[in-house]
Design an enzyme around this catalytic site. Structure first.
Site, mmCIF file in Angstrom:
data_model
loop_
_atom_site.group_PDB
_atom_site.id
_atom_site.type_symbol
_atom_site.label_atom_id
_atom_site.label_comp_id
_atom_site.label_asym_id
_atom_site.label_seq_id
_atom_site.Cartn_x
_atom_site.Cartn_y
_atom_site.Cartn_z
ATOM 1 N N ASN A 131 28.187 13.363 39.214
ATOM 2 C CA ASN A 131 29.202 14.070 38.443
ATOM 3 C C ASN A 131 29.058 15.583 38.612
ATOM 4 O OD1 ASN A 131 27.062 14.875 36.800
ATOM 5 N ND2 ASN A 131 27.505 13.373 35.211
ATOM 6 N N SER A 179 37.805 12.696 47.090
ATOM 7 C CA SER A 179 38.059 12.014 48.355
ATOM 8 C C SER A 179 39.514 12.189 48.793
ATOM 9 C CB SER A 179 37.732 10.528 48.204
ATOM 10 O OG SER A 179 37.702 9.899 49.456
ATOM 11 N N GLN A 235 43.107 5.076 48.509
ATOM 12 C CA GLN A 235 42.468 6.371 48.298
ATOM 13 C C GLN A 235 42.767 6.908 46.907
ATOM 14 O OE1 GLN A 235 40.633 7.297 50.989
ATOM 15 N NE2 GLN A 235 39.664 8.707 49.585
ATOM 16 N N HIS A 276 40.640 6.114 43.669
ATOM 17 C CA HIS A 276 39.301 6.681 43.474
ATOM 18 C C HIS A 276 39.238 7.598 42.258
ATOM 19 C CE1 HIS A 276 36.597 5.511 46.678
ATOM 20 N NE2 HIS A 276 37.535 5.689 47.577
ATOM 21 N N GLU A 316 39.196 14.107 55.197
ATOM 22 C CA GLU A 316 37.980 13.293 55.169
ATOM 23 C C GLU A 316 38.204 12.024 55.997
ATOM 24 O OE1 GLU A 316 35.109 11.077 51.847
ATOM 25 O OE2 GLU A 316 37.090 11.836 51.276
ATOM 26 N N HIS A 317 39.323 11.357 55.734
ATOM 27 C CA HIS A 317 39.700 10.154 56.475
ATOM 28 C C HIS A 317 41.056 10.382 57.134
ATOM 29 C CE1 HIS A 317 37.497 8.850 52.764
ATOM 30 N NE2 HIS A 317 36.741 8.259 53.680
ATOM 31 N N ASP A 362 34.548 2.220 54.593
ATOM 32 C CA ASP A 362 33.830 2.414 53.332
ATOM 33 C C ASP A 362 32.684 1.426 53.169
ATOM 34 O OD1 ASP A 362 35.061 4.598 52.275
ATOM 35 O OD2 ASP A 362 36.392 3.504 50.934
ATOM 36 N N HIS A 421 5.985 43.869 69.267
ATOM 37 C CA HIS A 421 6.464 42.777 70.112
ATOM 38 C C HIS A 421 6.205 43.103 71.580
ATOM 39 C CE1 HIS A 421 8.441 41.324 66.531
ATOM 40 N NE2 HIS A 421 8.993 40.302 67.189
#
Length: 428
Positions: free
Chosen positions: A205, A228, A250, A253, A318-319, A352, A411
């Protein structure tokens, strides 16, 4: 579900990410855990979860009891999914390599797994067993020697049985009954019972997300995931019932989830709207899906498929589903997406749960620069340099030139002292 223009769609603002009140609560929780260790975990678990625990670690007896509470078909499906996920991620493994040159120089790279990883799993029925598999198995395949899981206890002080079974199948070594920001703090800084980890992964959360953000740098994290989303590119030959079903999958969700259709076919768009209304009525999560479609859903009529792909690459979903004829002819146009699903028999839901690729993916347009969770998320790359005498004498003056240009005399001196003495050292 609103019909929008290309400009309206691509200019959508990201969701507000500032939460000052919650951030203050998270800071206080983290400080408590750092100062008080286990005692803070017990106190905060009672405060936020209403559970007074006698021990933080899940016992072998509790795991055995969890197995007795789940159905055999669930176990079998979970085991098959785990094997698919494991097989896919095995192909992502990298090997150490070394490349010798004729002058005796050897350059290379060591690939080493992280030592300890913590996986956060939400509590109760929001604890999706599939997410346990997706977060744990890549770490297991990478060779992480210790994978621990934290999850809030149920009101009776136990852990959701499917979560424990999934943890066992995936390869988790230890499970702790603690959740929220306090669990993230425990993983990041360690307590008497919970050892500090190197990386924390897993969804949660707003308090969990903010806690992960707060401890980043002390440990690594996977990402701060947003809601999502899916973008479907469909042509006139797509089945409108399939398109609608995937958009709804979707939308259910989260009210903040985003489901977008890009199509050059006005006729298909109208048919999808009809299907959405028809299918929505039968969903258990009807109210959530309806709100998501109303507030965050969209249909955009494009000039052609080329424009649809151009918009999709701007969205960086995302997808990304390609419900079009001959999708393989178009895959070269995909530039930005967490995962792409080709053809009418590849709904996002198979990704998924079962196909094998990871479903922990970049959200809210971050697929422009992020990838999904994988084996690379749980390994370190260590560069290897073994210069020979010949190579140092050849390249040393150039190194000194660059060092002097940057004002780093020491160096340059570390090179010149070797060149002046004419040898690398007593082992030369």
């Amino acid at each position: 579900m609103a019909k929008v223009t290309r400009d309206e769609l691509t200019k959508r603002k990201r969701l507000e990410s500032r939460h000052p009140k919650e951030e203050q609560v998270v800071r206080e929780i983290i400080q408590s855990v750092r100062e008080q260790g286990d005692s803070a975990l017990y106190r905060l678990t009672e405060q936020f979860d209403g559970v007074r625990l006698s021990a933080l670690q899940v016992t072998p007896e509790e795991i055995d009891d969890a197995w007795s509470q789940v159905e055999e078909d669930f176990v079998q499906a979970l085991k098959e999914a785990a094997e698919r996920i494991r097989s896919y991620h095995e192909k992502q493994k990298r090997n150490s390599w070394f490349e010798p040159a004729e002058d005796g120089t050897i350059l290379g790279q060591l690939v080493r797994p992280l030592t300890r990883v913590g996986v956060y799993v939400p509590g109760g029925k929001a604890a999706y067993p599939s997410t346990v598999l997706m977060n744990v198995i890549p770490a297991f395949v990478a060779g992480v020697p210790e994978i621990v899981m934290v999850t809030p206890p149920l009101p009776d002080g136990t852990v959701y049985a499917p979560t424990l079974v999934a943890a066992y199948i995936a390869g988790v070594h230890t499970v702790y009954k603690v959740g929220g920001a306090q669990a993230i703090a425990a993983l990041a800084y360690g307590t008497e019972t919970i050892k500090q980890v190197d990386k924390i992964v897993g969804p949660g959360n707003i308090y969990v997300a903010l806690a992960k953000q707060a401890v980043y740098g002390q440990v690594d994290i996977d990402s701060i995931a947003g809601p999502s989303d899916v973008t479907v590119i469909a042509d006139e030959k797509a089945n409108p019932a399939y398109v609608a079903a995937d958009l709804l999958a979707q939308a259910e969700h989260d009210p903040l989830a985003s489901a977008i259709l890009l199509t050059p076919s006005s006729r298909l768009a109208e048919q999808v709207v009809v299907e959405l209304k028809r299918q929505l009525d039968s969903l258990e999560r009807k109210e959530i899906a309806a709100r998501s479609l109303r507030d965050r859903g969209a249909i955009c009529i494009t000039q052609d498929l080329n424009e649809a792909f151009a918009i999709a690459n701007q969205i960086a979903p995302e997808h990304l589903e390609l419900l079009i004829e001959s999708p393989w002819d178009w895959i070269h146009q995909v530039k930005n997406a967490g995962a792409v699903f080709l053809g009418q028999y590849s709904p996002e839901a198979v990704g998924d749960y079962f196909a094998g690729p990871n479903h922990v993916l970049p959200t809210e347009g971050t697929a422009r620069f992020f990838s999904g969770l994988g084996v690379d998320s749980f390994v370190k790359r260590v560069s290897v340099v073994a210069y020979s005498r010949e190579a140092l004498f050849r390249d040393g003056p150039k190194v000194m030139t660059l060092a002097h240009a940057e004002g780093l005399g020491a160096h340059a001196a570390s090179i010149s002292i070797r060149l002046e003495t004419g040898k690398v050292g007593e082992w030369d």
